[in-house]
Motif scaffolding. Structure first.
Motif, PDB file in Angstrom:
ATOM      1  N   ALA A 109       0.831  -1.221   0.000  1.00  0.00           N
ATOM      2  CA  ALA A 109       0.000   0.000   0.000  1.00  0.00           C
ATOM      3  C   ALA A 109       0.858   1.260   0.000  1.00  0.00           C
ATOM      4  O   ALA A 109       0.552   2.241  -0.687  1.00  0.00           O
ATOM      5  CB  ALA A 109      -0.926  -0.005   1.212  1.00  0.00           C
ATOM      6  N   ALA A 110       1.975   1.228   0.735  1.00  0.00           N
ATOM      7  CA  ALA A 110       2.840   2.409   0.816  1.00  0.00           C
ATOM      8  C   ALA A 110       3.486   2.695  -0.546  1.00  0.00           C
ATOM      9  O   ALA A 110       3.578   3.851  -0.980  1.00  0.00           O
ATOM     10  CB  ALA A 110       3.911   2.200   1.883  1.00  0.00           C
ATOM     11  N   ALA A 111       3.911   1.633  -1.225  1.00  0.00           N
ATOM     12  CA  ALA A 111       4.546   1.801  -2.538  1.00  0.00           C
ATOM     13  C   ALA A 111       3.539   2.359  -3.551  1.00  0.00           C
ATOM     14  O   ALA A 111       3.862   3.243  -4.353  1.00  0.00           O
ATOM     15  CB  ALA A 111       5.108   0.469  -3.023  1.00  0.00           C
ATOM     16  N   LEU A 112       2.306   1.854  -3.486  1.00  0.00           N
ATOM     17  CA  LEU A 112       1.263   2.331  -4.403  1.00  0.00           C
ATOM     18  C   LEU A 112       0.940   3.801  -4.113  1.00  0.00           C
ATOM     19  O   LEU A 112       0.821   4.620  -5.028  1.00  0.00           O
ATOM     20  CB  LEU A 112      -0.004   1.471  -4.253  1.00  0.00           C
ATOM     21  CG  LEU A 112      -1.222   1.884  -5.076  1.00  0.00           C
ATOM     22  CD1 LEU A 112      -0.905   1.892  -6.566  1.00  0.00           C
ATOM     23  CD2 LEU A 112      -2.405   0.965  -4.794  1.00  0.00           C
ATOM     24  N   ASP A 113       0.872   4.160  -2.843  1.00  0.00           N
ATOM     25  CA  ASP A 113       0.563   5.535  -2.462  1.00  0.00           C
ATOM     26  C   ASP A 113       1.666   6.490  -2.920  1.00  0.00           C
ATOM     27  O   ASP A 113       1.393   7.598  -3.407  1.00  0.00           O
ATOM     28  CB  ASP A 113       0.388   5.615  -0.943  1.00  0.00           C
ATOM     29  CG  ASP A 113       0.191   7.055  -0.477  1.00  0.00           C
ATOM     30  OD1 ASP A 113      -0.862   7.628  -0.824  1.00  0.00           O
ATOM     31  OD2 ASP A 113       1.101   7.610   0.171  1.00  0.00           O
ATOM     32  N   ARG A 114       2.902   6.028  -2.800  1.00  0.00           N
ATOM     33  CA  ARG A 114       4.047   6.878  -3.179  1.00  0.00           C
ATOM     34  C   ARG A 114       4.053   7.119  -4.690  1.00  0.00           C
ATOM     35  O   ARG A 114       4.235   8.262  -5.138  1.00  0.00           O
ATOM     36  CB  ARG A 114       5.333   6.157  -2.758  1.00  0.00           C
ATOM     37  CG  ARG A 114       6.579   6.992  -2.697  1.00  0.00           C
ATOM     38  CD  ARG A 114       7.609   6.185  -1.930  1.00  0.00           C
ATOM     39  NE  ARG A 114       8.980   6.577  -2.184  1.00  0.00           N
ATOM     40  CZ  ARG A 114      10.021   5.734  -2.098  1.00  0.00           C
ATOM     41  NH1 ARG A 114       9.811   4.452  -1.807  1.00  0.00           N
ATOM     42  NH2 ARG A 114      11.254   6.163  -2.298  1.00  0.00           N
ATOM     43  N   LEU A 115       3.804   6.074  -5.465  1.00  0.00           N
ATOM     44  CA  LEU A 115       3.768   6.225  -6.918  1.00  0.00           C
ATOM     45  C   LEU A 115       2.579   7.097  -7.342  1.00  0.00           C
ATOM     46  O   LEU A 115       2.689   7.927  -8.250  1.00  0.00           O
ATOM     47  CB  LEU A 115       3.673   4.847  -7.596  1.00  0.00           C
ATOM     48  CG  LEU A 115       3.729   4.833  -9.120  1.00  0.00           C
ATOM     49  CD1 LEU A 115       5.033   5.451  -9.637  1.00  0.00           C
ATOM     50  CD2 LEU A 115       3.554   3.414  -9.649  1.00  0.00           C
ATOM     51  N   THR A 116       1.460   6.944  -6.629  1.00  0.00           N
ATOM     52  CA  THR A 116       0.279   7.771  -6.908  1.00  0.00           C
ATOM     53  C   THR A 116       0.597   9.243  -6.679  1.00  0.00           C
ATOM     54  O   THR A 116       0.283  10.109  -7.517  1.00  0.00           O
ATOM     55  CB  THR A 116      -0.896   7.344  -6.003  1.00  0.00           C
ATOM     56  OG1 THR A 116      -1.206   5.968  -6.268  1.00  0.00           O
ATOM     57  CG2 THR A 116      -2.125   8.205  -6.259  1.00  0.00           C
ATOM     58  N   ARG A 117       1.277   9.531  -5.581  1.00  0.00           N
ATOM     59  CA  ARG A 117       1.605  10.933  -5.280  1.00  0.00           C
ATOM     60  C   ARG A 117       2.611  11.493  -6.286  1.00  0.00           C
ATOM     61  O   ARG A 117       2.569  12.680  -6.628  1.00  0.00           O
ATOM     62  CB  ARG A 117       2.115  11.058  -3.840  1.00  0.00           C
ATOM     63  CG  ARG A 117       0.959  11.029  -2.819  1.00  0.00           C
ATOM     64  CD  ARG A 117       1.411  11.280  -1.387  1.00  0.00           C
ATOM     65  NE  ARG A 117       2.086  10.098  -0.830  1.00  0.00           N
ATOM     66  CZ  ARG A 117       3.315  10.127  -0.316  1.00  0.00           C
ATOM     67  NH1 ARG A 117       3.994  11.266  -0.305  1.00  0.00           N
ATOM     68  NH2 ARG A 117       3.856   9.032   0.178  1.00  0.00           N
ATOM     69  N   LEU A 118       3.482  10.636  -6.811  1.00  0.00           N
ATOM     70  CA  LEU A 118       4.416  11.093  -7.845  1.00  0.00           C
ATOM     71  C   LEU A 118       3.653  11.546  -9.091  1.00  0.00           C
ATOM     72  O   LEU A 118       3.902  12.633  -9.624  1.00  0.00           O
ATOM     73  CB  LEU A 118       5.398   9.976  -8.218  1.00  0.00           C
ATOM     74  CG  LEU A 118       6.398  10.339  -9.320  1.00  0.00           C
ATOM     75  CD1 LEU A 118       7.401  11.377  -8.827  1.00  0.00           C
ATOM     76  CD2 LEU A 118       7.119   9.105  -9.845  1.00  0.00           C
TER      77      LEU A 118
END
Lengths: 304, 304
Positions: free
Chosen positions: B156-165
């Protein structure tokens, strides 16, 4: 400069008529413009925004005393309009039109034209997806082509005068014979429009892809189709009904090519696809070189 | 703000990679960008114009120490690239891509991804008809959609980080399952591109309509097709080869609809045509309301 025409009468007050009236005003090309439309609402809007100098209730009134009459109604309405105005045309007047097909209009309008009137069909290759009296703007024809399709024995002075009017409105003018015009336009306009209408209809039908998804994700190609497919339905219905043979011929060639590409996809023939897609790049370059588009990337936000 | 990623590696330096690198720089989103491309010329151009902070000769060098790896190569090259970089990926790195199809890329790349790497496929729905390292610009993704197609059990953290990018690069982000993505794109992008390529090819073939005529008179519809059909041939070949089923399904529906309209033209069924053309106007309105285009008339001169 002295006006090219004293009184220009528009029958129909849509995008093209409005843009012509504004372009004539911009160039000081004519002394007076008058217009009429079948719909009372269009007449009221045209009067309200001063699209032409005078708005009349009937075509018969509009053409009286006009030395140029411009027929700006859908192709399917040309016959009735020609019959309606014929008795009221001034001696020596020029009658032209802006229809997207030419042979069918010559067949519909020609028989009603008196001998003392110069009938010179025309087609400005310009437009937007908008329609109605509010859609016009003076720049529509700048650097665009207008094709005139005079018949044998046309009066040279009348043809030259109409040519200079179009040039004054910003257009380049070509002369073509009507059947060739109808074939060229079947390729560059009529068939592409039908295909765009079809693709948008397919997207609209597809239940597993909701409208909102199709709309949200339209950026990559589909959006251009929807703009084309937003054009005036009545005008386009008449185009296809009156340029039937050329459109059906080009459609036949289109489906033939499409099936060949479909077969290449089914068989996984990447070489065929790559070669085809490479070839189509060249024609794009030609359009840019011809000044009919710019090389600036268009990703959908760039507008007037 | 603190950078979302310390080192972003681009494999492939075309329109999308270049635009991402510039958008990341614009937003101060990452500490360092590095990129590589198969062609020495592309690498030289990228270095010359400073598209990324460092250009490497190989993908293996580029991905070393990168906490984000972005695969920006044609779909058909994903398999080889994934195999090539896998041994060199940093522990905990996120690997994403920008391919126009998603299931085929998951099948090609997924098997090579180590367990300690987060593979989150993505697809930015933005582009122009241009390609290569000089084609990129930072605004490409502004107000466009990027679709991520993570698999079950994604971090979930990796997905959130890529989403924010992606949000930092101006895009709106949606999550979708891969097969649905491929169907939606077959409707909104893949089939429209194939149709545009076909129409341009037909025009190019037609001997009675010379290229110069097709080009001169392209204003009324055809021009939009030529822009679409000028897109990168290799990319599009791979799209059709790897999204075969959805494309063939939509093509089947398209030809079905087209034949119905062709029949209406042949039979002179104006009511059918008018009703169809009226229906397609609504979807255009939806796109304008959704902010994916503007209502300003586009007659081919309006560019960035």
């Amino acid at each position: 400069m002295t006006p090219l025409y004293q009184r220009v009468a528009f029958v129909g007050l849509g995008l093209i008529a409005g843009s012509m009236a504004l372009a004539m005003r911009r160039g000081g090309l004519v002394a007076e413009t008058v217009g009429t439309a079948r719909s009372a609402e269009s007449r009221a809007i045209a009067a309200e925004i001063g699209l032409v100098d005078h708005v009349t209730d009937t075509a018969a009134e509009a053409v009286q005393g006009a030395d140029l009459v411009v027929l700006c109604v859908p192709v399917g309405a040309m016959d009735a309009v020609a019959q309606d105005i014929a008795p009221h045309l001034a001696q020596g007047a020029t009658v032209t039109d802006v229809g997207s097909v030419k042979q069918a209009i010559i067949d519909a309008v020609g028989p009603y034209m008196p001998d003392n009137v110069h009938f010179i069909p025309g087609h400005p290759l310009a437009g937007t997806e908008h329609s109605g009296p509010r859609a016009g703007f003076a720049e529509l024809f700048d650097n665009r082509w207008t094709i005139l399709t005079p018949q044998d024995g046309v009066d040279a002075a009348a043809l030259d005068r109409l040519t200079r009017l179009w040039q004054g409105m910003g257009a380049q003018v070509d002369v073509m014979d009507p059947p060739h015009h109808d074939l060229v336009l079947a390729v560059t306009s009529h068939t592409p429009h039908l295909i765009a209408y079809t693709m948008v209809g397919v997207a609209d039908d597809l239940r597993r892809v909701t409208d909102s998804e199709v709309i949200k994700y339209s950026a990559a190609g589909f959006r251009d189709f929807t703009r084309i497919a937003a054009s005036d339905p009545t005008m386009w219905r008449d185009v296809f009904l009156t340029n039937k043979d050329a459109t059906l011929e080009i459609l036949g060639r289109f489906t033939e090519e499409l099936f060949a590409l479909q077969r290449a996809i089914r068989r996984g023939d990447g070489e065929h696809l790559h070669a085809y897609f490479t070839r189509t790049r060249a024609i794009r370059r030609g359009i840019i070189d011809a000044g009919q588009d710019t090389d600036a990337p268009d990703f959908g936000r760039s507008k007037r």
